[in-house]
Design an enzyme around this catalytic site. Structure first.
Site, short mmCIF file in Angstrom:
data_model
loop_
_atom_site.label_atom_id
_atom_site.label_comp_id
_atom_site.label_asym_id
_atom_site.label_seq_id
_atom_site.Cartn_x
_atom_site.Cartn_y
_atom_site.Cartn_z
N ASP A 51 5.09 -2.97 12.84
CA ASP A 51 3.67 -2.73 13.06
C ASP A 51 3.33 -2.45 14.52
O ASP A 51 2.37 -1.76 14.82
CB ASP A 51 2.84 -3.91 12.54
CG ASP A 51 3.32 -5.25 13.07
OD1 ASP A 51 4.30 -5.28 13.83
OD2 ASP A 51 2.72 -6.28 12.71
N ARG B 250 0.84 -1.20 0.00
CA ARG B 250 0.00 0.00 0.00
C ARG B 250 0.87 1.25 0.00
O ARG B 250 1.93 1.28 0.63
CB ARG B 250 -0.90 0.04 1.24
CG ARG B 250 -2.04 -0.94 1.25
CD ARG B 250 -2.96 -0.66 2.44
NE ARG B 250 -2.24 -0.64 3.70
CZ ARG B 250 -2.65 0.04 4.78
NH1 ARG B 250 -3.76 0.76 4.73
NH2 ARG B 250 -1.95 0.01 5.89
N SER C 164 7.93 -5.20 6.58
CA SER C 164 7.65 -6.37 7.43
C SER C 164 8.46 -7.59 7.01
O SER C 164 7.91 -8.65 6.69
CB SER C 164 6.15 -6.69 7.40
OG SER C 164 5.41 -5.61 7.91
#
Length: 962
Positions: free
Chosen positions: A668, A553, A614
């Site tokens: 995150d 994204r 990530s």
């Protein structure tokens, strides 16, 4: 013609006929009365008492052993010895003896009554030379009681001619046990108390299919069986034809959570409706006839038990008598005869009424009964009397059907079924001996509850064998409960256990923060170089890049004074690029960022960017992270060992995109804290409880030995999933946890790969645990995170099957499949109010043929595993908040936790259990939980926003030895 020509008889018959519309209204009123009785708030005012019996299961056919039963009847005490063979309860063996109860005992002192019952037991056992091993006894006590356990019940009031003193309000089980002990029968234990209606349900559950409803209408009798054998003066057979009760009652298996007067919240429980008192509040006034009013006035309890007086066999003869008296007074019957005899109570018995309604011999029976009273009936009189008797019995059957329909509809609604299919056990002379009553009961029930299919089953000695079945089921469930509790005990952590986990977490945190001890700590306490949280002064537009898989994204986050607005777009990374060169991969990412900025009209601006990456990295600064290895299908060359921020900047230069300013790379967990920190400035902790688990918090710089600097605070990424890899949690690791651990890569540890000479921290993600050699989930994570809870449950279920406690011990091949029981099933199964039908449906999807009891047990296992996970998470969090409080020298810490993850958000009880245990373990901390929205996107942008407030990141990694 004789009827049609007499308006008085027509009026009487019309008064005794309840039309279908009225029966539907009676059903509705019964439903309302039942709900009132089930509710704790309205129970005290309810006429339909809905008393919990604490019987939570029906026979499954495995019951076996010797059982003792004592039944207190209207005029006698019956004792029974019942032997069950474990053959599906097809051939129970019964010995019995009857003892007449003296009149003075029934109306004397309570102590004398129970002493008499105990003496009967002693004489009975002496007559059969019973063994001295423990004998469980079931006590049939057919009076209204307030039951608080299966073996504890206080008498509410006497009836049926009993009026013993000093018993009402006392525990009748204890009174009987004390009397038995006085007889030195110490091996006899009263384990269950029930009434005759419950026994009826249990005997009808003995044929294979469970019976979940029982109805008693009139005098209960057990059939005579020919060919009796005599053994020591006792008969070995089914019990004789004995009257027990002449009233009416019902019971059914209700959803336990709806029985508010009991503490049970799962499964089902048999409820004794005590519906004989239905209508005592006047709700049946439009059904009552003048004949019913006179019967009530002459009874021993005027105004009470109105429903029973309409349908109970004790009263039907009296209703007919008053109807005949009224018709005779109107000159419609017995013209020329003296009818004074009809003014005498009980001269016409219900048994005679039932004989009169017979089609073939009814007229002759009517003539005989009337002539026996000294009347001289004509043929027309006999015909009219027969019609009155039929109307009274038909009305009784129809009203019983309305009550039964109310029960069936309630069961169907509470179980959220489109159609209820159920067996109904029925006992009592009105049902057992008379076809007309049975036909009306069956047909009217079908009309009033069309959504239910009820099979009516005649009961065989519900008061004797039924009581034995209740006792046997009680013993079976108690034995199973002991086994289940023993199996689950290691997963049920005490307060002391959790306090020890809290202490151990605190110790590992201190080791992880120390420069010299960090390498040996299971909780790595990695610096993130994030040195501030949002304070509300952040303004402007920021980009965020969220790269964690084949889709990524790009976001623009606009931070204004009053709100945050976001726009985003998802881009795909083709497989060829994922597995090509690093230059091609990062060029593609830059092209997507440029496309996004073009669409958002941002090409002319240089916007700070927060980068959520990530993949396993070693973080060396706020904007520097070295890739250790690719995962998730990526294998782009030239990237491992390189700073991913630098690779992104180089790609921007190649594409001549000068409007890119990467200021932070985050994971995150930190993003979650920052995302919530904008909404709540007190948010200084981030928590992920999803597929994986992790936490971060703001630590005092002076305590962080792994970076230089003493001033201010820095967010520490705990990576607490590895807590316990050094063996400190072995005491709470169960056999089931070890089975799960053995099936994971590098069982028992979470080894973090570290490049030679690199300082800094690990950049990972709590939601995306890595199952790689050297990069594996740790022990704490295997106890808490969603990836493993389903597997723990699966291994427990397999153990229960092996011990024959679940699924009848039948092999479950699909349950042997790893990961077949997903954690999402726990969340669904534990939803409050979820009907056990839906639990069974989930299990059936897994090819597990679950009974009702199986579904209850599976739910308990799920609850145990998820509760432990929540409590362990609370213990870890308690260590964090207590450390923050002590760091700051506060008597009370007020802090907010930003939290994300599917387990926390989707599980119906996890957050509640976590917060409750945290309050218990950290009483000096006021902790608020705030659910994060888009920690990996919005959170990354806010890290960039905080970094751009003007403060430079504090702290640098220690100098490399190389």
């Amino acid at each position: 013609p004789a009827l049609m020509s007499c308006p008085q008889v027509q009026r009487a018959l019309l008064a005794l006929t309840v039309p279908l519309e009225m029966l539907q209204a009676v059903k509705g009123r019964m439903l309302q009365a039942m709900r009132k009785g089930l509710s704790r708030q309205t129970h005290a005012q309810a006429n339909v008492r809905m008393l919990p019996t604490y019987i939570c299961s029906t026979p499954d056919g495995s019951e076996k052993g010797d059982l003792l039963v004592v039944e207190l009847c209207q005029s006698h005490v019956r004792t029974l010895w019942v032997t069950l063979l474990g053959d599906g309860n097809q051939s129970p063996q019964v010995m019995y003896k009857i003892f007449d109860t003296p009149e003075d005992i029934m109306k004397g002192k309570g102590e004398a009554l129970f002493d008499f019952i105990a003496q009967c037991v002693r004489q009975f056992l002496a007559g059969i030379s019973s063994p001295q091993h423990r004998l469980p006894l079931g006590f049939v006590f057919p009076f209204s009681c307030r039951q608080t356990r299966l073996d504890k019940a206080e008498l509410i009031s006497w009836s049926k001619g009993f009026s013993c003193s000093d018993v009402e309000g006392k525990d009748v089980v204890q009174l009987l046990q004390s009397a038995i002990n006085k007889q030195e029968l110490y091996h006899v234990d009263v384990v269950a108390l029930m009434n005759d209606t419950v026994g009826t349900m249990m005997t009808c559950s003995m044929g294979g299919e469970p019976c979940e409803v029982a109805l008693v209408v009139g005098e209960q009798r057990a059939p005579r069986v020919p060919g009796w054998w005599v053994l020591g003066g006792l008969r070995w057979c089914s019990p004789p034809l004995l009257p027990a009760d002449t009233g009416t009652n019902s019971c059914f298996m209700a959803e336990a959570q709806q029985v508010e007067m009991a503490e049970e919240t799962s499964g089902r429980m048999c409820v004794n409706t005590e519906w004989g008192c239905f209508g005592d509040d006047g709700t049946l006034s439009d059904v009552l006839t003048p004949y019913d009013q006179r019967v009530d006035q002459e009874s021993s309890s005027p105004g009470e038990r109105r429903f029973e007086k309409l349908v109970g066999s004790l009263y039907l003869g009296e209703i007919v008598r008053h109807a005949l008296t009224a018709l005779a007074a109107e000159k419609a019957l017995f013209i020329g005869s003296s009818v004074a005899v009809l003014r005498t109570k009980d001269v016409l018995k219900t048994q005679q009424v039932l004989e009169i309604i017979d089609n073939e011999e009814g007229m002759a029976k009517a003539r005989g009964a009337l002539e026996a009273l000294g009347l001289r009936p004509s043929e027309r009189d006999c015909c009219r009397v027969q019609q009155i008797c039929r109307a009274v019995v038909s009305r009784a059957a129809a009203l019983c059907a309305a009550g039964l329909a109310a029960i069936l509809s309630h069961m169907c609604q509470s179980r959220e079924l489109e159609r209820l299919v159920v067996n109904v056990g029925v006992d009592g002379e009105l049902y057992q001996g008379h076809t007309r009553f049975r036909e009306i009961l069956q047909s009217v029930t079908g009309l009033l509850a069309p959504e239910c299919t009820a099979t009516l089953l005649p009961s065989v000695d519900g008061t004797g064998q039924g009581a034995a079945m209740v006792t046997a089921v009680t013993l079976r469930l108690a034995a199973q409960r002991r086994e289940v509790d023993r199996l689950l005990a290691p997963l049920r952590l005490s307060r002391t256990d959790l306090e020890r986990v809290q202490v151990l977490m605190r110790r590992e945190m201190e080791l992880g923060l120390g420069r010299e001890s960090n390498a040996n700590a299971s909780v790595r306490m990695l610096p993130t170089y994030v040195c501030g949280t949002p304070d509300g002064t952040e303004r402007g537009e920021f980009l965020a890049l969220d790269l964690g898989g084949t889709n990524f994204r790009v976001l623009v986050v606009r931070v204004a004074q009053d709100d945050i607005r976001m726009a985003s777009e998802i881009y795909v990374i083709p497989t060829a690029i994922m597995q090509g060169t690093g230059e091609a991969l990062f060029d593609h990412i830059i092209e997507c960022i440029m496309d996004f900025q073009l669409k958002q009209d941002l090409m002319e601006q240089v916007l700070p960017l927060g980068f959520t990456f990530s993949f396993p990295c070693q973080q060396l600064g706020l904007d520097k992270a070295v890739l250790l290895t690719w995962t998730k299908g990526f294998s782009a060359s030239g990237c491992v060992g390189q700073d991913v921020v630098h690779l992104l900047r180089e790609a921007a230069q190649r594409k001549k995109h000068l409007g890119l300013k990467v200021v932070a790379v985050v994971n995150d967990t930190v993003g979650t804290m920052m995302s919530c920190g904008y909404d709540d400035p007190k948010c200084e902790i981030g928590l992920i409880v999803g597929t994986g688990t992790n936490a971060c918090y703001m630590e005092e710089m002076q305590n962080v030995g792994t970076v230089e600097g003493e001033q201010g605070r820095m967010c520490i990424n705990m990576e607490w999933g590895a807590f316990g890899d050094n063996g400190c949690l072995d005491d709470i690791f169960t056999d089931f946890d070890r089975l799960v651990d053995e099936k994971t890569i590098n069982a028992g540890k979470q080894r973090w790969a570290r490049a030679p000479g690199w300082g800094g921290g690990w950049l990972g993600g709590g939601c995306a645990r890595l199952r790689l050699p050297g990069l594996c989930p740790g022990r704490f994570e295997k106890l808490i995170s969603g990836m493993y809870l389903g597997e723990i449950v699966r291994h427990i279920l397999l153990a229960l099957v092996k011990k024959q406690l679940l699924f009848r011990g039948k092999p479950c091949p699909k349950l042997q499949t790893r990961d077949i029981f997903q954690t999402k099933f726990l969340s669904t199964i534990e939803i409050d109010g979820l009907a056990l039908r839906q639990v069974r449906a989930i299990l059936q999807d897994l090819e597990l043929q679950a009974s009702f009891e199986d579904s209850v047990l599976v739910r308990e296992v799920c609850q145990t595993v998820s509760l432990r996970a929540a409590q362990l998470c609370a213990a870890g969090l308690a260590a964090v908040v207590e450390k923050m409080r002590e760091n700051r020298g506060l008597a009370r810490l007020t802090v907010t936790v930003g939290v994300d993850g599917t387990l926390y958000k989707m599980h119906p009880r996890f957050s509640q259990h976590l917060q409750q245990m945290l309050r218990d373990l950290a009483p000096n901390c006021t902790v608020t939980f705030l659910q994060s929205e888009d920690g990996s996107g919005k959170g990354a942008a806010l890290v960039a926003a905080v970094a751009c407030r003007g403060a430079e990141p504090r702290g640098q990694p220690p100098l490399s030895p190389q």
